[in-house]
Design a protein around this motif. Structure first.
Motif, PDB file in Angstrom:
ATOM      1  N   PRO A  13       1.155   5.862  -1.954  1.00  0.00           N
ATOM      2  CA  PRO A  13       2.075   7.154  -1.127  1.00  0.00           C
ATOM      3  C   PRO A  13       3.247   6.624  -0.822  1.00  0.00           C
ATOM      4  CG  PRO A  13       0.429   6.041  -0.078  1.00  0.00           C
ATOM      5  CD  PRO A  13       0.319   5.445  -1.278  1.00  0.00           C
ATOM      6  N   LEU A  14       4.174   7.829  -0.467  1.00  0.00           N
ATOM      7  CA  LEU A  14       5.534   7.540   0.023  1.00  0.00           C
ATOM      8  C   LEU A  14       5.588   8.019   1.586  1.00  0.00           C
ATOM      9  CD1 LEU A  14       8.697   7.381  -0.734  1.00  0.00           C
ATOM     10  CD2 LEU A  14       8.504   9.737  -1.139  1.00  0.00           C
ATOM     11  N   THR A  15       6.326   7.121   2.267  1.00  0.00           N
ATOM     12  CA  THR A  15       6.710   7.543   3.426  1.00  0.00           C
ATOM     13  C   THR A  15       8.303   7.614   3.416  1.00  0.00           C
ATOM     14  OG1 THR A  15       5.051   6.374   4.641  1.00  0.00           O
ATOM     15  CG2 THR A  15       6.918   7.021   5.934  1.00  0.00           C
ATOM     16  N   LEU A  16       8.739   8.951   3.667  1.00  0.00           N
ATOM     17  CA  LEU A  16      10.223   9.236   3.576  1.00  0.00           C
ATOM     18  C   LEU A  16      10.767   9.553   5.056  1.00  0.00           C
ATOM     19  CD1 LEU A  16      12.602   9.840   1.504  1.00  0.00           C
ATOM     20  CD2 LEU A  16      11.689  12.095   1.407  1.00  0.00           C
ATOM     21  N   SER A  17      11.789   8.719   5.163  1.00  0.00           N
ATOM     22  CA  SER A  17      12.738   9.204   6.530  1.00  0.00           C
ATOM     23  C   SER A  17      13.935   9.779   6.190  1.00  0.00           C
ATOM     24  CB  SER A  17      12.648   8.010   7.425  1.00  0.00           C
ATOM     25  OG  SER A  17      13.618   8.397   8.386  1.00  0.00           O
ATOM     26  N   ILE A  18      14.169  11.083   6.425  1.00  0.00           N
ATOM     27  CA  ILE A  18      15.701  11.417   6.413  1.00  0.00           C
ATOM     28  C   ILE A  18      16.236  11.950   7.768  1.00  0.00           C
ATOM     29  CG2 ILE A  18      16.981  13.293   5.232  1.00  0.00           C
ATOM     30  CD1 ILE A  18      14.688  13.305   3.107  1.00  0.00           C
ATOM     31  N   GLY A  19      17.560  11.226   8.015  1.00  0.00           N
ATOM     32  CA  GLY A  19      18.130  11.598   9.116  1.00  0.00           C
ATOM     33  C   GLY A  19      19.604  12.038   8.505  1.00  0.00           C
ATOM     34  N   ASP A  53       0.848  -1.154   0.081  1.00  0.00           N
ATOM     35  CA  ASP A  53      -0.272   0.241  -0.070  1.00  0.00           C
ATOM     36  C   ASP A  53       0.777   1.139  -0.200  1.00  0.00           C
ATOM     37  OD1 ASP A  53       0.738  -0.550   2.547  1.00  0.00           O
ATOM     38  OD2 ASP A  53      -0.781   0.303   3.496  1.00  0.00           O
ATOM     39  N   GLN A  54       2.144   1.156   0.105  1.00  0.00           N
ATOM     40  CA  GLN A  54       2.949   2.492   0.108  1.00  0.00           C
ATOM     41  C   GLN A  54       4.461   2.140  -0.129  1.00  0.00           C
ATOM     42  OE1 GLN A  54       3.641   4.380   3.718  1.00  0.00           O
ATOM     43  NE2 GLN A  54       3.821   2.669   4.781  1.00  0.00           N
ATOM     44  N   PHE A  55       5.063   3.062  -0.405  1.00  0.00           N
ATOM     45  CA  PHE A  55       6.518   2.987  -0.464  1.00  0.00           C
ATOM     46  C   PHE A  55       7.492   3.636   0.821  1.00  0.00           C
ATOM     47  CE2 PHE A  55       5.506   3.004  -5.104  1.00  0.00           C
ATOM     48  CZ  PHE A  55       5.872   1.931  -5.624  1.00  0.00           C
ATOM     49  N   LEU A  56       8.251   3.009   1.126  1.00  0.00           N
ATOM     50  CA  LEU A  56       8.999   3.546   2.161  1.00  0.00           C
ATOM     51  C   LEU A  56      10.546   3.728   2.109  1.00  0.00           C
ATOM     52  CD1 LEU A  56       9.528   4.283   5.460  1.00  0.00           C
ATOM     53  CD2 LEU A  56       9.752   1.797   5.689  1.00  0.00           C
ATOM     54  N   VAL A  57      10.908   5.069   2.050  1.00  0.00           N
ATOM     55  CA  VAL A  57      12.329   5.442   1.819  1.00  0.00           C
ATOM     56  C   VAL A  57      13.040   5.898   2.975  1.00  0.00           C
ATOM     57  CG1 VAL A  57      13.853   6.549   0.442  1.00  0.00           C
ATOM     58  CG2 VAL A  57      12.032   5.856  -0.818  1.00  0.00           C
ATOM     59  N   ILE A  58      14.092   5.217   3.393  1.00  0.00           N
ATOM     60  CA  ILE A  58      14.719   5.810   4.615  1.00  0.00           C
ATOM     61  C   ILE A  58      16.345   6.254   4.283  1.00  0.00           C
ATOM     62  CG2 ILE A  58      15.667   5.111   6.850  1.00  0.00           C
ATOM     63  CD1 ILE A  58      13.693   2.838   6.896  1.00  0.00           C
ATOM     64  N   ALA A  59      16.584   7.440   4.268  1.00  0.00           N
ATOM     65  CA  ALA A  59      17.986   7.736   3.950  1.00  0.00           C
ATOM     66  C   ALA A  59      18.652   8.350   5.328  1.00  0.00           C
ATOM     67  CB  ALA A  59      18.038   8.791   2.854  1.00  0.00           C
ATOM     68  N   THR A  60      19.877   7.995   5.751  1.00  0.00           N
ATOM     69  CA  THR A  60      20.444   8.284   7.088  1.00  0.00           C
ATOM     70  C   THR A  60      21.896   8.240   6.999  1.00  0.00           C
ATOM     71  OG1 THR A  60      20.239   7.979   9.284  1.00  0.00           O
ATOM     72  CG2 THR A  60      20.331   6.180   8.135  1.00  0.00           C
ATOM     73  N   GLN A  61      22.297   9.287   7.604  1.00  0.00           N
ATOM     74  CA  GLN A  61      23.983   9.463   7.941  1.00  0.00           C
ATOM     75  C   GLN A  61      24.021   9.244   9.468  1.00  0.00           C
ATOM     76  OE1 GLN A  61      24.289  13.683   6.677  1.00  0.00           O
ATOM     77  NE2 GLN A  61      25.956  13.057   4.883  1.00  0.00           N
ATOM     78  N   ILE A  62      23.015   9.452  10.152  1.00  0.00           N
ATOM     79  CA  ILE A  62      23.282   9.459  11.626  1.00  0.00           C
ATOM     80  C   ILE A  62      22.618   8.052  12.301  1.00  0.00           C
ATOM     81  CG2 ILE A  62      23.045  11.913  11.779  1.00  0.00           C
ATOM     82  CD1 ILE A  62      20.136  11.629  12.420  1.00  0.00           C
ATOM     83  N   GLY A  63      22.150   7.224  11.721  1.00  0.00           N
ATOM     84  CA  GLY A  63      21.761   5.838  12.077  1.00  0.00           C
ATOM     85  C   GLY A  63      20.450   5.575  12.753  1.00  0.00           C
ATOM     86  N   THR A  64      19.809   6.792  12.494  1.00  0.00           N
ATOM     87  CA  THR A  64      18.252   7.074  13.141  1.00  0.00           C
ATOM     88  C   THR A  64      17.366   7.612  11.845  1.00  0.00           C
ATOM     89  OG1 THR A  64      18.453   9.081  13.956  1.00  0.00           O
ATOM     90  CG2 THR A  64      19.454   7.471  15.276  1.00  0.00           C
ATOM     91  N   MET A  65      16.051   7.451  12.337  1.00  0.00           N
ATOM     92  CA  MET A  65      15.129   7.743  11.218  1.00  0.00           C
ATOM     93  C   MET A  65      15.036   9.209  10.875  1.00  0.00           C
ATOM     94  SD  MET A  65      13.094   5.143  10.499  1.00  0.00           S
ATOM     95  CE  MET A  65      11.680   5.405  10.120  1.00  0.00           C
ATOM     96  N   GLY A  66      15.267  10.092  11.861  1.00  0.00           N
ATOM     97  CA  GLY A  66      15.394  11.598  11.679  1.00  0.00           C
ATOM     98  C   GLY A  66      13.876  11.907  11.119  1.00  0.00           C
ATOM     99  N   THR A  67      13.697  13.203  10.288  1.00  0.00           N
ATOM    100  CA  THR A  67      12.405  13.576   9.966  1.00  0.00           C
ATOM    101  C   THR A  67      11.688  12.615   8.884  1.00  0.00           C
ATOM    102  OG1 THR A  67      13.229  15.738  10.099  1.00  0.00           O
ATOM    103  CG2 THR A  67      11.285  15.589   8.715  1.00  0.00           C
TER     104      THR A  67
END
Length: 125
Positions: free
Chosen positions: A97-103, A34-48
């Protein structure tokens, strides 16, 4: 860019890292039913964490809604990153839809462009 995982069970996903300004960014892309999830992190956590979706209008062109679920609400570049990705997803014919996490430590335009490019290049849509 090194690709260290691509799998289809239980959720189709890709996991890889990119190097931007001598800093490693880990990226995970998941394609749920039902959605795409993208996680991008430099800090090892989810972030925003943001949610982006396409909204169809009856009389006008589609619009893209991006909202911050958790984290920094005053970062227009993060919202721009989410908007670019949902537009790419939509243009490919998917309505998920997209859930995006940027840390990130570095919220520069160069870093965010590199993330968008890497995700589009390795897309699961």
């Amino acid at each position: 860019m090194d690709d260290d995982s691509s799998s289809s069970f239980p959720v189709r996903h890709k996991k890889f890292s990119i190097l931007v300004k001598e800093s490693k960014i880990d990226i995970v892309i998941c394609s749920h039913d039902d959605q795409f999830l993208v996680i991008a992190t430099q800090i090892g956590t989810m972030g925003t964490i943001m949610h982006a979706r396409k909204e169809e209008g009856m009389l006008n062109n589609p619009t893209f809604n991006v909202s911050v679920l958790f984290g920094k609400r005053d970062e227009p570049m993060l919202l721009s990153c989410a908007r670019q990705l949902i537009e790419q997803i939509s243009n490919s014919g998917s309505s998920k839809p997209l859930t995006l996490s940027i840390g990130l430590k570095d919220h520069s335009v160069e870093t965010l462009k590199a993330i968008v490019s890497a995700v589009v290049e390795n897309r699961l849509w």
